[in-house]
Scaffold this motif. Sequence first.
Motif, mmCIF file in Angstrom:
data_model
loop_
_atom_site.group_PDB
_atom_site.id
_atom_site.type_symbol
_atom_site.label_atom_id
_atom_site.label_comp_id
_atom_site.label_asym_id
_atom_site.label_seq_id
_atom_site.Cartn_x
_atom_site.Cartn_y
_atom_site.Cartn_z
ATOM 1 N N ARG A 245 -24.108 34.823 -21.375
ATOM 2 C CA ARG A 245 -24.158 35.438 -20.045
ATOM 3 C C ARG A 245 -24.903 34.499 -19.088
ATOM 4 N NH1 ARG A 245 -28.742 40.296 -20.682
ATOM 5 N NH2 ARG A 245 -30.509 38.871 -20.724
ATOM 6 N N PHE A 246 -24.521 34.566 -17.818
ATOM 7 C CA PHE A 246 -25.200 33.786 -16.798
ATOM 8 C C PHE A 246 -26.054 34.720 -15.964
ATOM 9 C CE2 PHE A 246 -21.726 31.081 -17.987
ATOM 10 C CZ PHE A 246 -22.216 29.792 -17.845
ATOM 11 N N ARG A 247 -27.281 34.307 -15.709
ATOM 12 C CA ARG A 247 -28.161 35.080 -14.827
ATOM 13 C C ARG A 247 -28.484 34.230 -13.617
ATOM 14 N NH1 ARG A 247 -32.674 34.826 -16.568
ATOM 15 N NH2 ARG A 247 -32.358 33.920 -18.616
ATOM 16 N N PRO A 248 -28.492 34.827 -12.415
ATOM 17 C CA PRO A 248 -28.883 34.049 -11.243
ATOM 18 C C PRO A 248 -30.324 33.576 -11.406
ATOM 19 C CG PRO A 248 -28.157 36.265 -10.617
ATOM 20 C CD PRO A 248 -28.203 36.227 -12.103
ATOM 21 N N SER A 249 -30.612 32.372 -10.938
ATOM 22 C CA SER A 249 -31.966 31.837 -11.099
ATOM 23 C C SER A 249 -32.289 30.936 -9.908
ATOM 24 C CB SER A 249 -32.045 31.061 -12.410
ATOM 25 O OG SER A 249 -33.357 30.621 -12.640
ATOM 26 N N PHE A 250 -33.397 30.225 -10.004
ATOM 27 C CA PHE A 250 -33.743 29.302 -8.910
ATOM 28 C C PHE A 250 -34.186 27.954 -9.457
ATOM 29 C CE2 PHE A 250 -36.995 27.130 -6.466
ATOM 30 C CZ PHE A 250 -36.275 26.844 -5.319
ATOM 31 N N PHE A 251 -33.565 26.904 -8.973
ATOM 32 C CA PHE A 251 -34.065 25.539 -9.147
ATOM 33 C C PHE A 251 -33.908 24.850 -7.800
ATOM 34 C CE2 PHE A 251 -32.272 26.738 -13.283
ATOM 35 C CZ PHE A 251 -33.399 26.624 -14.076
ATOM 36 N N GLU A 255 -27.888 24.800 -6.040
ATOM 37 C CA GLU A 255 -27.629 25.989 -5.223
ATOM 38 C C GLU A 255 -26.141 26.319 -5.282
ATOM 39 O OE1 GLU A 255 -29.717 28.060 -3.826
ATOM 40 O OE2 GLU A 255 -28.009 29.257 -3.162
ATOM 41 N N PRO A 256 -25.703 27.401 -5.849
ATOM 42 C CA PRO A 256 -26.517 28.405 -6.547
ATOM 43 C C PRO A 256 -27.003 27.882 -7.900
ATOM 44 C CG PRO A 256 -24.198 28.913 -6.814
ATOM 45 C CD PRO A 256 -24.267 27.737 -5.897
ATOM 46 N N SER A 257 -28.032 28.569 -8.418
ATOM 47 C CA SER A 257 -28.598 28.206 -9.717
ATOM 48 C C SER A 257 -28.425 29.361 -10.689
ATOM 49 C CB SER A 257 -30.100 27.926 -9.604
ATOM 50 O OG SER A 257 -30.366 26.932 -8.643
ATOM 51 N N ALA A 258 -28.376 29.037 -11.954
ATOM 52 C CA ALA A 258 -28.240 30.083 -12.968
ATOM 53 C C ALA A 258 -28.951 29.661 -14.245
ATOM 54 C CB ALA A 258 -26.763 30.337 -13.273
ATOM 55 N N CYS A 275 -35.940 37.147 -30.128
ATOM 56 C CA CYS A 275 -35.362 37.336 -28.790
ATOM 57 C C CYS A 275 -36.135 38.383 -27.985
ATOM 58 C CB CYS A 275 -33.886 37.702 -28.888
ATOM 59 S SG CYS A 275 -33.578 39.232 -29.788
ATOM 60 N N LYS A 276 -37.317 38.691 -28.474
ATOM 61 C CA LYS A 276 -38.182 39.698 -27.834
ATOM 62 C C LYS A 276 -37.411 41.000 -27.588
ATOM 63 C CE LYS A 276 -41.281 36.382 -25.629
ATOM 64 N NZ LYS A 276 -40.930 35.419 -24.589
ATOM 65 N N ARG A 277 -36.622 41.393 -28.549
ATOM 66 C CA ARG A 277 -35.885 42.678 -28.553
ATOM 67 C C ARG A 277 -34.802 42.776 -27.475
ATOM 68 N NH1 ARG A 277 -37.453 43.952 -33.078
ATOM 69 N NH2 ARG A 277 -39.617 43.527 -33.495
ATOM 70 N N THR A 278 -34.440 41.650 -26.843
ATOM 71 C CA THR A 278 -33.422 41.740 -25.788
ATOM 72 C C THR A 278 -32.026 41.461 -26.320
ATOM 73 O OG1 THR A 278 -33.622 39.396 -25.260
ATOM 74 C CG2 THR A 278 -35.066 40.896 -24.055
ATOM 75 N N GLY A 279 -31.938 40.771 -27.473
ATOM 76 C CA GLY A 279 -30.627 40.397 -28.002
ATOM 77 C C GLY A 279 -30.094 39.099 -27.408
ATOM 78 N N TRP A 280 -30.831 38.528 -26.435
ATOM 79 C CA TRP A 280 -30.379 37.306 -25.764
ATOM 80 C C TRP A 280 -31.454 36.232 -25.788
ATOM 81 C CZ3 TRP A 280 -25.395 37.102 -24.267
ATOM 82 C CH2 TRP A 280 -24.725 38.314 -24.056
ATOM 83 N N LEU A 281 -31.006 34.971 -25.806
ATOM 84 C CA LEU A 281 -31.951 33.850 -25.724
ATOM 85 C C LEU A 281 -31.507 32.899 -24.637
ATOM 86 C CD1 LEU A 281 -32.265 33.277 -29.511
ATOM 87 C CD2 LEU A 281 -34.205 33.670 -28.001
ATOM 88 N N GLU A 282 -32.453 32.551 -23.772
ATOM 89 C CA GLU A 282 -32.124 31.612 -22.703
ATOM 90 C C GLU A 282 -32.089 30.202 -23.284
ATOM 91 O OE1 GLU A 282 -35.265 30.446 -20.033
ATOM 92 O OE2 GLU A 282 -33.896 28.748 -19.967
ATOM 93 N N GLY A 285 -30.763 25.826 -18.017
ATOM 94 C CA GLY A 285 -30.686 26.066 -16.578
ATOM 95 C C GLY A 285 -29.545 25.221 -16.030
ATOM 96 N N CYS A 286 -28.911 25.718 -14.959
ATOM 97 C CA CYS A 286 -27.761 24.966 -14.443
ATOM 98 C C CYS A 286 -27.480 25.380 -12.995
ATOM 99 C CB CYS A 286 -26.526 25.236 -15.291
ATOM 100 S SG CYS A 286 -26.049 26.975 -15.341
ATOM 101 N N GLY A 287 -26.508 24.729 -12.393
ATOM 102 C CA GLY A 287 -26.128 25.117 -11.041
ATOM 103 C C GLY A 287 -25.299 24.046 -10.372
ATOM 104 N N MET A 288 -24.919 24.330 -9.109
ATOM 105 C CA MET A 288 -24.195 23.340 -8.314
ATOM 106 C C MET A 288 -25.245 22.461 -7.626
ATOM 107 S SD MET A 288 -21.216 24.148 -9.072
ATOM 108 C CE MET A 288 -20.318 22.974 -8.056
ATOM 109 N N ILE A 289 -25.073 21.166 -7.712
ATOM 110 C CA ILE A 289 -26.091 20.246 -7.171
ATOM 111 C C ILE A 289 -26.294 20.519 -5.678
ATOM 112 C CG2 ILE A 289 -26.740 17.830 -6.836
ATOM 113 C CD1 ILE A 289 -24.824 17.189 -9.182
ATOM 114 N N HIS A 290 -27.557 20.671 -5.305
ATOM 115 C CA HIS A 290 -27.908 20.961 -3.914
ATOM 116 C C HIS A 290 -27.433 19.812 -3.019
ATOM 117 C CE1 HIS A 290 -30.215 22.079 -0.425
ATOM 118 N NE2 HIS A 290 -30.673 23.172 -1.058
#
Length: 344
Positions: A245-251, A255-258, A275-282, A285-290
């Motif tokens: 899954r992709f989550r929006p993020s900031f770097f 822009e945009p970052s995920a 996974c701290k009980r979330t079922g997911w592991l990050e 980081g990625c995104g379109m180059i600013h």
Amino acid sequence: MEALLQQIAALKADIEKTAEEGADALEAYRLKYLSAKGLVKSIFGEMKSVPADKKKEFGQILNEFKQIAENKYAAWKEKLEENPGMGAASTVDLTLPGDAIPLGTRHPINHFLDHVISIYQRLGFSVAEGPEIEDDWHNFTALNLPEHHPARDMQDTFYIQRNPDWLLRTHTSNTQTRAMETQSLPIRIICPGRVYRNETVSARSHCFFHQIEGLYVDENVSFADLKQTLYFFVQEMYGKNIKIRFRPSFFPFTEPSAEMDVQCQICHGEGCAVCKRTGWLEILGCGMIHPKVLENCGIDSNKYTGFAFGMGIERPAMLKYGINDIRLFSENDVRFLRQFTSNT
Ligand code: DAH
């Protein structure tokens, strides 16, 4: 007299043939030829039966024979002193198993990294490397992280005392700025390497670790290209059924970052301590180059777009191999290192 001469000739031939082996063989030779009861002495004893007119001639032959016997002894003895193991070859048992030569093994980090690289290479990415001691521009400023920008705090940095402009790179993103400045377009590279951060060493974090950076710059590169590239990667790495899954993020440099999460491979999404009980592991980081980063590196941002991603190596490697302490990677304990010889 004739018979004696023949006997001496035969003995000379015997002496010549005698194999020069170890100390026992040398002593046997000495006893046979040169001792008080040896053959040289006994042949000399025959002198008395030689007619007077032949004595001189026979004496010379005898002396020559004695010389040959003694020379051989002296030369043999010297060789044996130089090489005490001489002649021992016959006692070597060739059927005994040999001593195993201890072989080193590939470090698990390199092992994992090679696997990651081979996956991206199949998509046409080539490997680029950058310096570990970097200047402020390539590590921060060109990546839209100007001095005093609060986002710099995300990466606690080691500075080099001799030159305040130098630092130990905090991420492999320095290699993308260098590549964009120098390479002609399109650029499609992955940049593996070691990075440094001023962090307390514990089971989960270290002051140095590894990352791999990906970069693709060309006309019409889109977020869909980024997603598909990463999707291909995780399927090759963790199998076709992997969920992401992709989550929006900031770097500051994208822009945009995920951030991309993969389903936890330990509990398969059920939730566990890892996974701290979330079922997911990050995992990256990625995104379109600013556009500002493209411009900083001399690339026309109206014409070109690009994507970038940065992935840590230790954490996914720990997941893959079931390693629970990051410090093990750098302790050089061969009992640990030897366990990772199979192919990933
Ligand atoms: N440089 C980031 C870090 O070390 C990782 C990263 C995030 C790299 C997004 C990228 C990117 O290229 O697009 O945390």
